[in-house]
Design an enzyme around this catalytic site. Structure first.
Site, PDB file in Angstrom:
ATOM      1  N   GLY A 215      -4.347   3.836  -4.541  1.00 45.97           N
ATOM      2  CA  GLY A 215      -3.653   2.699  -5.132  1.00 45.97           C
ATOM      3  C   GLY A 215      -3.021   1.731  -4.151  1.00 45.97           C
ATOM      4  O   GLY A 215      -3.292   0.528  -4.204  1.00 45.97           O
TER       5      GLY A 215
ATOM      6  N   GLY B 114      -5.693   8.356  -8.040  1.00 46.80           N
ATOM      7  CA  GLY B 114      -5.630   9.817  -8.087  1.00 46.80           C
ATOM      8  C   GLY B 114      -7.019  10.440  -8.009  1.00 46.80           C
ATOM      9  O   GLY B 114      -7.218  11.452  -7.322  1.00 46.80           O
TER      10      GLY B 114
ATOM     11  N   LYS C 184       4.259  10.106   1.846  1.00 47.77           N
ATOM     12  CA  LYS C 184       4.548  11.534   1.968  1.00 47.77           C
ATOM     13  C   LYS C 184       3.401  12.377   2.499  1.00 47.77           C
ATOM     14  O   LYS C 184       2.257  12.243   2.055  1.00 47.77           O
ATOM     15  CB  LYS C 184       4.926  12.078   0.592  1.00 47.77           C
ATOM     16  CG  LYS C 184       6.254  11.543   0.127  1.00 47.77           C
ATOM     17  CD  LYS C 184       6.705  12.267  -1.101  1.00 47.77           C
ATOM     18  CE  LYS C 184       8.135  11.897  -1.444  1.00 47.77           C
ATOM     19  NZ  LYS C 184       8.509  12.408  -2.749  1.00 47.77           N
TER      20      LYS C 184
ATOM     21  N   ARG D 280     -10.381  -3.694 -12.934  1.00 47.48           N
ATOM     22  CA  ARG D 280     -11.053  -2.546 -13.551  1.00 47.48           C
ATOM     23  C   ARG D 280     -12.029  -2.985 -14.638  1.00 47.48           C
ATOM     24  O   ARG D 280     -13.047  -2.319 -14.859  1.00 47.48           O
ATOM     25  CB  ARG D 280     -10.023  -1.583 -14.115  1.00 47.48           C
ATOM     26  CG  ARG D 280      -9.370  -0.788 -13.001  1.00 47.48           C
ATOM     27  CD  ARG D 280      -8.381   0.199 -13.529  1.00 47.48           C
ATOM     28  NE  ARG D 280      -8.106   1.203 -12.518  1.00 47.48           N
ATOM     29  CZ  ARG D 280      -7.078   2.032 -12.562  1.00 47.48           C
ATOM     30  NH1 ARG D 280      -6.224   1.972 -13.569  1.00 47.48           N
ATOM     31  NH2 ARG D 280      -6.896   2.926 -11.619  1.00 47.48           N
TER      32      ARG D 280
HETATM   33  P1  AMP Z   1       1.475   6.577  -0.997  1.00 47.73           P
HETATM   34  O1  AMP Z   1       1.545   6.335  -2.481  1.00 47.73           O
HETATM   35  O2  AMP Z   1       1.803   7.957  -0.594  1.00 47.73           O
HETATM   36  O3  AMP Z   1       0.198   6.049  -0.401  1.00 47.73           O
HETATM   37  O4  AMP Z   1       2.658   5.739  -0.375  1.00 47.73           O
HETATM   38  C1  AMP Z   1       2.730   4.360  -0.457  1.00 47.73           C
HETATM   39  C2  AMP Z   1       4.138   3.951  -0.202  1.00 47.73           C
HETATM   40  O5  AMP Z   1       4.543   4.402   1.074  1.00 47.73           O
HETATM   41  C3  AMP Z   1       4.356   2.469  -0.223  1.00 47.73           C
HETATM   42  O6  AMP Z   1       5.133   2.125  -1.333  1.00 47.73           O
HETATM   43  C4  AMP Z   1       5.090   2.200   1.078  1.00 47.73           C
HETATM   44  O7  AMP Z   1       6.202   1.333   0.924  1.00 47.73           O
HETATM   45  C5  AMP Z   1       5.582   3.564   1.484  1.00 47.73           C
HETATM   46  N1  AMP Z   1       5.826   3.645   2.921  1.00 47.73           N
HETATM   47  C6  AMP Z   1       4.982   3.339   3.913  1.00 47.73           C
HETATM   48  N2  AMP Z   1       5.591   3.453   5.111  1.00 47.73           N
HETATM   49  C7  AMP Z   1       6.850   3.841   4.877  1.00 47.73           C
HETATM   50  C8  AMP Z   1       7.967   4.110   5.708  1.00 47.73           C
HETATM   51  N3  AMP Z   1       7.872   3.992   7.036  1.00 47.73           N
HETATM   52  N4  AMP Z   1       9.115   4.499   5.121  1.00 47.73           N
HETATM   53  C9  AMP Z   1       9.198   4.604   3.793  1.00 47.73           C
HETATM   54  N5  AMP Z   1       8.179   4.356   2.949  1.00 47.73           N
HETATM   55  C10 AMP Z   1       7.017   3.980   3.494  1.00 47.73           C
END
Ligand code: AMP
Length: 393
Positions: free
Chosen positions: A351, A374, A198, A36
């Site tokens: 991120g 974000g 999610k 950054r």
């Molecule tokens: P996000 O911040 O929503 O982009 O999510 C990123 C996180 O999703 C990372 O820490 C990954 O470990 C997690 N992730 C990706 N695939 C899976 C999965 N199949 N099951 C659980 N967590 C996951």
């Protein structure tokens, strides 16, 4: 969105107050990732290249709860900035009041001052007009280059922009220049690859990208909610049952719009969610009852290869699996490579996919790696970012 740009500003002999995003990780008083800081250098150099300018920098660092706290001091950042820019960087023990005013007033042409963490004052996040006025006192021109904080209407990112002639720095200009066409008129085929944990945190992005997408690739933990919505067995994989109806609705909307949705067709699974869990291949969309899907499988990876190679625009946000565990990093690693190899315009935002691009050493071969997690998500959701809106021409 047309913003006033720093290159059009008359900066000669001016005290230029710049909001940067120096919210960097620190360990034992040393900056462990200076991405950054580097990202702000073009703007800082441009300002210093104008005759007689004095640079006054402000940023937040972390989330200090109760006033000044040495572990959130920006002093280690000043040391790293000084190394990177090749000039001394002065510091002040506060960002407003007599200490900051004296430090800003004592600057000579070409000097750089980094003020102390703006979040040592609660008024910062409240966008308190009185606090913004105190910040504005320190400069004659305001430049905002903190894309990573542009989704927050705080005093240093928004309030102060109304009190001084205000301009977007080169980093904000670059981020907007890459993200805006994705929402408005991406070169097609436009492939959006959305992964991560999610559905709930990505649904607004999916909805906003859908109208312009050629292909929507959904991977990672969020893909199991979509697979369940299609009637598949997902074992004990991550799922948001509250979002199954939403996921069905999205798939239906994609069909109506002629957007191809690519979900995993095979998986790498395990019996437990752990770093040492043994990866087991599952060569079908359905996952056995006791297993957890932790990565996309080889056929899913191969399916993406030709889709990504043919894209003229690729946006990647979110990993394809639990890439932090080496045993389940393959899908994310391969996608990172494919994105880097794609001849079209490639953008990585958010991120975790930025962390993945860095981890797998492909960041340099991607056209734009966003500095805002974000902020990039909210931009892609089609929201107006208050820090950028305040710079509109
Ligand atoms: P996000 O911040 O929503 O982009 O999510 C990123 C996180 O999703 C990372 O820490 C990954 O470990 C997690 N992730 C990706 N695939 C899976 C999965 N199949 N099951 C659980 N967590 C996951």
């Amino acid at each position: 969105m047309a913003v006033r740009k720093v290159k059009d500003a008359d900066l000669k002999n001016k005290r230029v107050l710049v909001r940067v995003d120096f919210n960097v990780p620190l360990k034992d008083g040393t900056v462990t990732d200076d991405t950054r800081i580097r990202a702000a250098l073009p703007t800082l150099k441009h300002i210093l290249d104008q005759p007689g300018t004095r640079l006054i920098l402000m940023s937040h660092l972390g989330r200090p709860k109760d006033g000044p706290d040495p572990q959130f001091s920006l002093k280690p950042v000043a040391a790293r900035l000084s190394e990177l820019i090749g000039r001394p960087v002065k510091t002040a023990d506060d960002c407003v009041g007599p200490v900051a005013e004296a430090a800003a007033g004592a600057l000579s042409a070409g000097d750089i001052l980094l003020l102390e963490n703006v979040r040592f004052h609660k008024s910062e996040t409240k966008n308190d007009p009185e606090f913004a006025a105190q910040l504005a006192k320190l400069g004659e021109v305001y430049v905002n280059d903190a894309f990573g904080s542009a989704h927050r209407a705080h005093a240093s990112t928004e309030g102060v922009a109304h009190l001084l002639p205000a301009y977007a720095g080169l980093l904000i200009e670059k981020e907007v220049a890459f993200f805006e066409p994705v929402l408005k008129n991406p070169a097609k085929p436009f492939v959006a690859i959305i992964g991560g944990a999610k559905v709930s945190s990505k649904i607004a992005v999916l909805e906003s990208l859908l109208p312009n997408c050629s292909t929507l690739v959904i991977g990672g933990g969020m893909s199991y909610t979509f697979l369940k919505a299609q009637g598949h067995q997902i074992g004990k994989s991550l799922v948001e049952d509250d979002y199954i109806t939403t996921a069905s609705g999205m798939l239906q909307a994609a069909r109506e719009k002629g957007v191809e949705v690519v979900l995993p067709v095979d998986h790498s699974v395990a019996s437990e969610f752990s770093e040492d869990a043994k990866p087991e291949p599952v060569d079908s969309v359905d996952i056995p009852a006791e297993k957890i899907g932790l990565d996309i499988g080889p056929r899913s990876i191969e399916k993406l290869r030709s889709i990504i190679a043919a894209a003229r625009t690729v946006l990647w946000n979110g990993p394809m699996g639990v890439f932090e565990f080496d045993n389940f990093a393959k899908g994310t690693h391969e996608v990172a490579r494919m994105v880097a190899d794609c001849a079209g315009t490639t953008i990585v935002g958010g991120g975790d996919s930025v962390a993945a691009a860095n981890k797998f050493g492909v960041a340099e071969r991607i056209d734009h790696v966003s500095t805002g997690g974000g902020a990039s998500l909210e931009f892609l959701e089609g929201k107006v970012l208050p820090g950028i809106k305040a710079l509109e021409a």
